[in-house]
Design an enzyme around this catalytic site. Sequence first.
Site, PDB file in Angstrom:
ATOM      1  N   LYS A  11      52.644  37.274  24.552  1.00 26.49           N
ATOM      2  CA  LYS A  11      53.088  38.101  23.426  1.00 26.49           C
ATOM      3  C   LYS A  11      52.493  39.390  23.556  1.00 26.49           C
ATOM      4  CE  LYS A  11      50.999  35.078  20.851  1.00 26.49           C
ATOM      5  NZ  LYS A  11      50.569  34.257  21.810  1.00 26.49           N
ATOM      6  N   ARG A  39      43.097  26.194  22.039  1.00 31.68           N
ATOM      7  CA  ARG A  39      43.505  27.292  21.547  1.00 31.68           C
ATOM      8  C   ARG A  39      44.995  26.773  21.271  1.00 31.68           C
ATOM      9  NH1 ARG A  39      42.267  32.133  24.258  1.00 31.68           N
ATOM     10  NH2 ARG A  39      43.509  33.264  23.790  1.00 31.68           N
TER      11      ARG A  39
HETATM   12  P1  AP5 Z   1      49.208  38.074  26.631  1.00 32.44           P
HETATM   13  O1  AP5 Z   1      50.255  39.155  27.249  1.00 32.44           O
HETATM   14  O2  AP5 Z   1      47.681  38.376  27.256  1.00 32.44           O
HETATM   15  O3  AP5 Z   1      48.675  36.620  26.375  1.00 32.44           O
HETATM   16  P2  AP5 Z   1      49.122  36.514  25.039  1.00 32.44           P
HETATM   17  O4  AP5 Z   1      50.449  35.991  24.669  1.00 32.44           O
HETATM   18  O5  AP5 Z   1      49.262  37.390  24.349  1.00 32.44           O
HETATM   19  O6  AP5 Z   1      47.956  35.770  24.969  1.00 32.44           O
HETATM   20  P3  AP5 Z   1      46.795  35.686  23.759  1.00 32.44           P
HETATM   21  O7  AP5 Z   1      45.512  35.056  24.264  1.00 32.44           O
HETATM   22  O8  AP5 Z   1      46.398  37.056  23.817  1.00 32.44           O
HETATM   23  O9  AP5 Z   1      47.549  34.538  22.454  1.00 32.44           O
HETATM   24  P4  AP5 Z   1      46.528  34.302  21.948  1.00 32.44           P
HETATM   25  O10 AP5 Z   1      47.883  33.656  20.842  1.00 32.44           O
HETATM   26  O11 AP5 Z   1      46.239  32.974  21.868  1.00 32.44           O
HETATM   27  O12 AP5 Z   1      45.558  35.408  20.479  1.00 32.44           O
HETATM   28  P5  AP5 Z   1      45.349  36.486  19.907  1.00 32.44           P
HETATM   29  O13 AP5 Z   1      44.902  37.563  20.197  1.00 32.44           O
HETATM   30  O14 AP5 Z   1      46.495  36.691  19.007  1.00 32.44           O
HETATM   31  O15 AP5 Z   1      48.548  37.687  28.918  1.00 32.44           O
HETATM   32  C1  AP5 Z   1      48.643  36.797  29.499  1.00 32.44           C
HETATM   33  C2  AP5 Z   1      47.522  36.775  30.693  1.00 32.44           C
HETATM   34  O16 AP5 Z   1      48.979  36.524  31.936  1.00 32.44           O
HETATM   35  C3  AP5 Z   1      47.588  38.082  30.889  1.00 32.44           C
HETATM   36  O17 AP5 Z   1      46.572  38.826  32.226  1.00 32.44           O
HETATM   37  C4  AP5 Z   1      48.821  38.543  31.927  1.00 32.44           C
HETATM   38  O18 AP5 Z   1      48.520  39.457  32.322  1.00 32.44           O
HETATM   39  C5  AP5 Z   1      49.133  37.845  32.083  1.00 32.44           C
HETATM   40  N1  AP5 Z   1      50.546  37.680  31.975  1.00 32.44           N
HETATM   41  C6  AP5 Z   1      51.773  38.093  30.951  1.00 32.44           C
HETATM   42  N2  AP5 Z   1      53.342  37.724  31.547  1.00 32.44           N
HETATM   43  C7  AP5 Z   1      53.253  37.302  32.538  1.00 32.44           C
HETATM   44  C8  AP5 Z   1      54.068  36.971  33.564  1.00 32.44           C
HETATM   45  N3  AP5 Z   1      55.491  36.521  32.688  1.00 32.44           N
HETATM   46  N4  AP5 Z   1      54.088  36.334  34.900  1.00 32.44           N
HETATM   47  C9  AP5 Z   1      52.384  36.924  35.139  1.00 32.44           C
HETATM   48  N5  AP5 Z   1      51.441  36.182  34.314  1.00 32.44           N
HETATM   49  C10 AP5 Z   1      51.852  37.336  33.087  1.00 32.44           C
HETATM   50  O19 AP5 Z   1      44.353  35.729  18.678  1.00 32.44           O
HETATM   51  C11 AP5 Z   1      43.113  35.810  19.481  1.00 32.44           C
HETATM   52  C12 AP5 Z   1      42.139  34.686  18.008  1.00 32.44           C
HETATM   53  O20 AP5 Z   1      42.065  35.304  16.669  1.00 32.44           O
HETATM   54  C13 AP5 Z   1      42.797  33.088  17.509  1.00 32.44           C
HETATM   55  O21 AP5 Z   1      42.200  32.255  18.639  1.00 32.44           O
HETATM   56  C14 AP5 Z   1      42.625  33.450  16.382  1.00 32.44           C
HETATM   57  O22 AP5 Z   1      41.139  32.969  16.142  1.00 32.44           O
HETATM   58  C15 AP5 Z   1      42.533  34.566  15.756  1.00 32.44           C
HETATM   59  N6  AP5 Z   1      44.030  34.639  15.145  1.00 32.44           N
HETATM   60  C16 AP5 Z   1      44.827  36.093  15.644  1.00 32.44           C
HETATM   61  N7  AP5 Z   1      45.679  35.743  14.658  1.00 32.44           N
HETATM   62  C17 AP5 Z   1      45.345  34.813  14.127  1.00 32.44           C
HETATM   63  C18 AP5 Z   1      46.245  34.426  13.082  1.00 32.44           C
HETATM   64  N8  AP5 Z   1      47.377  34.195  12.704  1.00 32.44           N
HETATM   65  N9  AP5 Z   1      46.142  33.266  12.185  1.00 32.44           N
HETATM   66  C19 AP5 Z   1      44.906  33.140  12.052  1.00 32.44           C
HETATM   67  N10 AP5 Z   1      44.161  33.249  12.966  1.00 32.44           N
HETATM   68  C20 AP5 Z   1      44.619  34.614  13.636  1.00 32.44           C
END
Ligand code: AP5
Length: 218
Positions: free
Chosen positions: A13, A169
């Site tokens: 994402k 997660r």
């Molecule tokens: P990346 O693009 O970083 O993945 P992502 O989907 O953004 O993953 P996140 O871990 O950031 O998502 P998340 O939803 O768990 O965390 P968030 O920050 O929102 O890609 C991941 C890796 O893969 C990278 O190394 C990239 O280079 C690689 N990659 C990407 N695409 C690829 C491909 N096609 N092929 C190969 N490699 C690839 O949330 C964190 C925390 O914040 C939550 O756990 C919670 O505590 C809190 N939080 C956030 N939002 C909320 C909410 N709405 N409600 C309540 N708590 C919340």
Amino acid sequence: MRAVLLGCPGAGKGTQSKILCERFGAAHIASGDLFRSEIEKQSPLGLKVQDYVQKGMLVPDGVVIELIASKLDASDAGWLLDGFPRTHDQAMALDKWLEQNGKGIDAVVYISMKEDEVVRRLTSRRTCGSCGAVYNLLTKPPREEGKCDACGAALVQRSDDTEATVRKRLMVFNDLTAPLISYYKHAHDFFEVDGGRDMAVVTEDLSKILGAAMAKGA
Ligand code: AP5
């Protein structure tokens, strides 16, 4: 553009949102990035949410909704939501905001991803501690080990990217966020993209979907 990217942790994402927002001139509203920035500053909001984020649990709905509503209010040029909504109550709050502001969503796109691949991806993710650029030791390594290509600062591992916390997660995603897929399938223009493919291929699919949805809404 007004669109939502849904997907489990590691689906891509954040990676895709950054490219798409640049391409379409929209604001990238990423709840996780906003929380990490507040935690880094040790602001009152950061102190309130840091335990949840570090343990891979969801931040309480009231806190998230207030923060995101303020960002939506401030983004006239359109936005792409990354990581919000994540619960039924957050989805209802977004619908209410849209109704009150007389706006609609162009598209909700679910980036699908196999769970076993997620653990590999996230435990090998590294992020620049200064500019936030995201790398992957397996699929997108930096040119020089441990250093950001863009600004040269040190790369760090997110504290919630340990295998145990990634698995937690994923459980939280399956319990609380996955049910939104069927909600959005019925309530808004919904699309699904396979996030397990090459990054550039995923970007092109997403661009086509969002471009067409925006043209339809114009
Ligand atoms: P990346 O693009 O970083 O993945 P992502 O989907 O953004 O993953 P996140 O871990 O950031 O998502 P998340 O939803 O768990 O965390 P968030 O920050 O929102 O890609 C991941 C890796 O893969 C990278 O190394 C990239 O280079 C690689 N990659 C990407 N695409 C690829 C491909 N096609 N092929 C190969 N490699 C690839 O949330 C964190 C925390 O914040 C939550 O756990 C919670 O505590 C809190 N939080 C956030 N939002 C909320 C909410 N709405 N409600 C309540 N708590 C919340």
